[in-house]
Scaffold this active site. Structure first.
Site, short mmCIF file in Angstrom:
data_model
loop_
_atom_site.label_atom_id
_atom_site.label_comp_id
_atom_site.label_asym_id
_atom_site.label_seq_id
_atom_site.Cartn_x
_atom_site.Cartn_y
_atom_site.Cartn_z
N ASP A 1 46.26 -18.04 20.62
CA ASP A 1 44.80 -17.99 20.74
C ASP A 1 44.19 -19.17 21.49
O ASP A 1 43.01 -19.14 21.82
CB ASP A 1 44.17 -17.95 19.33
CG ASP A 1 44.16 -16.55 18.75
OD1 ASP A 1 44.68 -15.63 19.41
OD2 ASP A 1 43.65 -16.38 17.62
N GLU B 1 35.66 -4.02 9.74
CA GLU B 1 36.64 -3.86 8.65
C GLU B 1 36.07 -4.40 7.33
O GLU B 1 36.22 -3.76 6.28
CB GLU B 1 37.95 -4.54 9.03
CG GLU B 1 38.64 -3.81 10.16
CD GLU B 1 39.99 -4.36 10.59
OE1 GLU B 1 40.75 -3.59 11.20
OE2 GLU B 1 40.29 -5.54 10.32
N ALA C 1 47.43 -10.78 17.64
CA ALA C 1 48.75 -11.20 17.16
C ALA C 1 49.88 -10.81 18.12
O ALA C 1 50.75 -11.65 18.40
CB ALA C 1 48.97 -10.63 15.76
N GLY D 1 51.76 -20.22 13.16
CA GLY D 1 51.12 -18.90 13.17
C GLY D 1 52.02 -17.91 13.89
O GLY D 1 53.25 -18.07 13.91
N PHE D 2 51.41 -16.90 14.49
CA PHE D 2 52.21 -15.84 15.10
C PHE D 2 53.07 -16.36 16.25
O PHE D 2 54.25 -16.01 16.37
CB PHE D 2 51.30 -14.71 15.60
CG PHE D 2 50.82 -13.85 14.47
CD1 PHE D 2 51.62 -12.85 13.95
CD2 PHE D 2 49.57 -14.06 13.91
CE1 PHE D 2 51.20 -12.06 12.90
CE2 PHE D 2 49.14 -13.28 12.85
CZ PHE D 2 49.95 -12.28 12.34
C1 FAD Z 1 39.96 -12.01 10.26
C2 FAD Z 1 40.91 -11.80 11.40
C3 FAD Z 1 41.41 -10.54 11.65
C4 FAD Z 1 42.28 -10.32 12.68
N1 FAD Z 1 42.77 -9.06 12.88
C5 FAD Z 1 43.69 -8.84 13.84
C6 FAD Z 1 44.28 -7.55 13.99
O1 FAD Z 1 43.93 -6.60 13.26
N2 FAD Z 1 45.23 -7.39 14.95
C7 FAD Z 1 45.63 -8.43 15.75
O2 FAD Z 1 46.52 -8.24 16.57
N3 FAD Z 1 45.07 -9.65 15.64
C8 FAD Z 1 44.13 -9.88 14.71
N4 FAD Z 1 43.56 -11.13 14.58
C9 FAD Z 1 43.91 -12.18 15.57
C10 FAD Z 1 45.26 -12.80 15.30
O3 FAD Z 1 45.36 -13.16 13.94
C11 FAD Z 1 45.41 -14.01 16.20
O4 FAD Z 1 45.32 -13.57 17.54
C12 FAD Z 1 46.75 -14.69 15.98
O5 FAD Z 1 46.82 -15.19 14.66
C13 FAD Z 1 46.95 -15.82 16.98
O6 FAD Z 1 48.19 -16.44 16.75
P1 FAD Z 1 48.38 -17.99 17.02
O7 FAD Z 1 49.83 -18.27 16.75
O8 FAD Z 1 47.80 -18.38 18.31
O9 FAD Z 1 47.46 -18.71 15.93
P2 FAD Z 1 47.44 -18.59 14.35
O10 FAD Z 1 48.18 -17.39 13.89
O11 FAD Z 1 46.04 -18.76 13.97
O12 FAD Z 1 48.29 -19.86 13.90
C14 FAD Z 1 47.88 -21.16 14.15
C15 FAD Z 1 48.61 -22.05 13.18
O13 FAD Z 1 48.38 -23.41 13.54
C16 FAD Z 1 48.14 -24.17 12.36
N5 FAD Z 1 47.37 -25.32 12.75
C17 FAD Z 1 46.09 -25.35 13.21
N6 FAD Z 1 45.74 -26.60 13.49
C18 FAD Z 1 46.79 -27.38 13.23
C19 FAD Z 1 47.03 -28.78 13.35
N7 FAD Z 1 46.11 -29.61 13.82
N8 FAD Z 1 48.23 -29.24 12.99
C20 FAD Z 1 49.20 -28.41 12.51
N9 FAD Z 1 49.01 -27.08 12.39
C21 FAD Z 1 47.84 -26.57 12.75
C22 FAD Z 1 47.40 -23.20 11.44
O14 FAD Z 1 47.49 -23.61 10.09
C23 FAD Z 1 48.11 -21.89 11.74
O15 FAD Z 1 49.20 -21.69 10.88
C24 FAD Z 1 42.67 -11.40 13.53
C25 FAD Z 1 42.18 -12.67 13.29
C26 FAD Z 1 41.31 -12.87 12.23
C27 FAD Z 1 40.78 -14.26 11.95
#
Ligand code: FAD
Length: 429
Positions: free
Chosen positions: A309, A179, A325, A20-21
């Site tokens: 997250d 949204e 993000a 993810g991000f």
């Molecule tokens: C509908 C929605 C709208 C949003 N709008 C905004 C916005 O407008 N602005 C903003 O800044 N933020 C927004 N967010 C929040 C933002 O998307 C998150 O804060 C961000 O994605 C967090 O990044 P991350 O890397 O922690 O997790 P994520 O981006 O969720 O990435 C996690 C990754 O881990 C992978 N994964 C999960 N479990 C496993 C596993 N067991 N094994 C291997 N891989 C795994 C997933 O497939 C995913 O690719 C929004 C979120 C949602 C759901």
């Protein structure tokens, strides 16, 4: 503060769990640096731009517009290996993880950033009766449900059944709910209004239900009020101060004793950290997030880092680092830089993570948004323009950037989203 562990000889094997991000950013920073051998594992084969999921759910964009093959992103980077596997357990002491495939991934350093999932606040039985919005499959399921309901309503003579089919209930008045509600209102009042003969799509009720006193609670009161007025102008019914107490079939029960019939119930009320987080250390909050050391390492395990997250962190002023993000991106960068510093100079003291707040934005239908950054507040069309440019800029590196921009421009000018096709069932998304 942790002292960095002594690095191994040869390239440092870095295991990034979650593309993810946070994970993508960390891997990008280390890509091309031959001191590292990076393995990026994700349960999907794509990186997903979640902020635009609501556009897929409301038929404004197609799924591939907001996702890109992770393998493709790193195609030219010889020191990054991308694997598709779901990690089912992590051994922090051994710096290893086991995948659903049965493979065991051994590393010298590990970053765990598996993100969040939809949380039904302990009512897991509601998951079967409502649709979340966290993955591409979720977004396609929402779109399919609403479009299918309209088709069914066209076949159903005026009745309670038709009224139920013509009601979209969105639970949760945060940015995602707002949204979605605005975009659904646009879809039925503008884009679909000439498509049906027996039903008038503009009579579709879009109802936004928020338990607290106002929508967009994280924003200033006048911005919340603006959002509410704007949604109501679009035809959205905004209910505040009402909590869902039960979901039975297509019936929502509220704590004030009222009920609502809806054939499309969308749950946008909350997320919780991925359950893997709680296997690493005691959760720090109700959302299952875990608290890292200030440098983002897992307490007691300086070789293992946490980001995005799944993390519960506070800024210097005591406010929480939001689950957005930019925070995840900054954490991914921070971890990569620590690894690079330690490759240069083993044993260097690690700097603490500091979040640089870039502000937040929520879009309210076509042409309007609210934005809050530092002391600056924007709303209406200027906020919408700012939102548009920031999101396009954020999609840098996505091959589909141009496609997204053109898709938007087309939908904007013609009010004609191209993605109204109903395909497959919920599980086949
Ligand atoms: C509908 C929605 C709208 C949003 N709008 C905004 C916005 O407008 N602005 C903003 O800044 N933020 C927004 N967010 C929040 C933002 O998307 C998150 O804060 C961000 O994605 C967090 O990044 P991350 O890397 O922690 O997790 P994520 O981006 O969720 O990435 C996690 C990754 O881990 C992978 N994964 C999960 N479990 C496993 C596993 N067991 N094994 C291997 N891989 C795994 C997933 O497939 C995913 O690719 C929004 C979120 C949602 C759901």
């Amino acid at each position: 503060m942790d002292r960095a562990p002594t690095p191994p000889t040869g390239p440092t094997r870095v295991l990034v769990i979650g593309g993810g991000f946070a994970g993508l950013e960390c891997a990008r920073e280390l890509a091309g640096d031959d001191r590292f051998e990076v393995t990026l594992i994700d349960r999907t084969n794509h990186h997903l731009f979640q902020p635009l999921l609501y556009q897929v759910a409301t038929a404004a964009l197609a799924a591939p517009d907001i996702a890109r093959s992770t393998r493709q992103i790193f195609a030219g980077e010889r020191n990054v290996t991308v694997l598709m596997d779901e990690i089912v357990s992590i051994d922090a002491a051994a710096v290893s993880a086991t995948g659903k495939s049965g493979a065991v991934y051994q590393a010298d350093r590990m970053l765990v950033c598996v993100g969040a999932r939809t949380s039904w606040f302990g009512h897991d039985e509601w998951e079967k009766r409502s649709l979340g919005l966290k993955t591409l499959a979720d977004a396609r399921a929402v779109r399919r449900q609403v479009l299918q309901n309209l088709e069914n309503a066209e076949l159903t003579p005026g009745s309670a059944e038709r009224a139920k089919l013509m009601t979209v209930a969105i639970i949760g008045g945060g940015p995602t709910g707002v949204e979605l509600a605005g975009a659904f209102a646009d879809l039925v009042h503008r884009s679909l209004k000439t498509d049906f003969r027996r039903i008038d799509t503009s009579t579709l009720r879009v109802i936004l239900i928020e338990g607290s006193g106002r929508v967009l609670e994280a924003y200033d009161e006048d911005q919340s009020e603006y959002a509410r007025r704007r949604l109501e102008k679009l035809g959205v019914e905004v209910m505040t101060g009402v909590r869902v107490s039960d979901i039975q079939g297509d019936t929502l029960h509220f704590n004030d004793g009222n009920t609502l019939e809806s054939a499309a119930i969308i749950w946008a009320a909350g997320v919780a950290a991925h359950p893997l987080a709680a296997t690493l250390t005691e959760p720090a909050d109700r959302g299952g997030r875990i608290r890292p050391e200030p440098d983002l390492s897992l307490p007691g395990h300086p070789h293992v880092f946490l980001a995005g997250d799944i993390v519960s962190l506070k800024n210097e002023d005591g406010s929480p680092v939001p689950g957005v993000a930019p925070a995840a991106v900054q954490m991914g960068q921070h971890v990569a830089r620590i690894l690079q510093r330690e490759a240069d100079q083993p044993g260097r003291e690690r700097p603490p993570f500091r979040y640089h707040d870039k502000g937040m934005m929520a879009i309210i239908g076509k042409n309007a948004a609210v934005a809050k950054t530092g002391s600056m507040r924007l709303r209406g069309f200027p906020a919408w323009l700012a939102w548009l440019f920031i999101h396009i800029a954020f999609l840098v590196g996505f091959r589909n950037k141009l496609a997204v921009l053109l898709g938007w421009a087309y939908a904007y000018i013609r009010n004609e989203p191209e993605t109204r096709i109903i395909v497959g069932d919920r599980d086949g998304a």
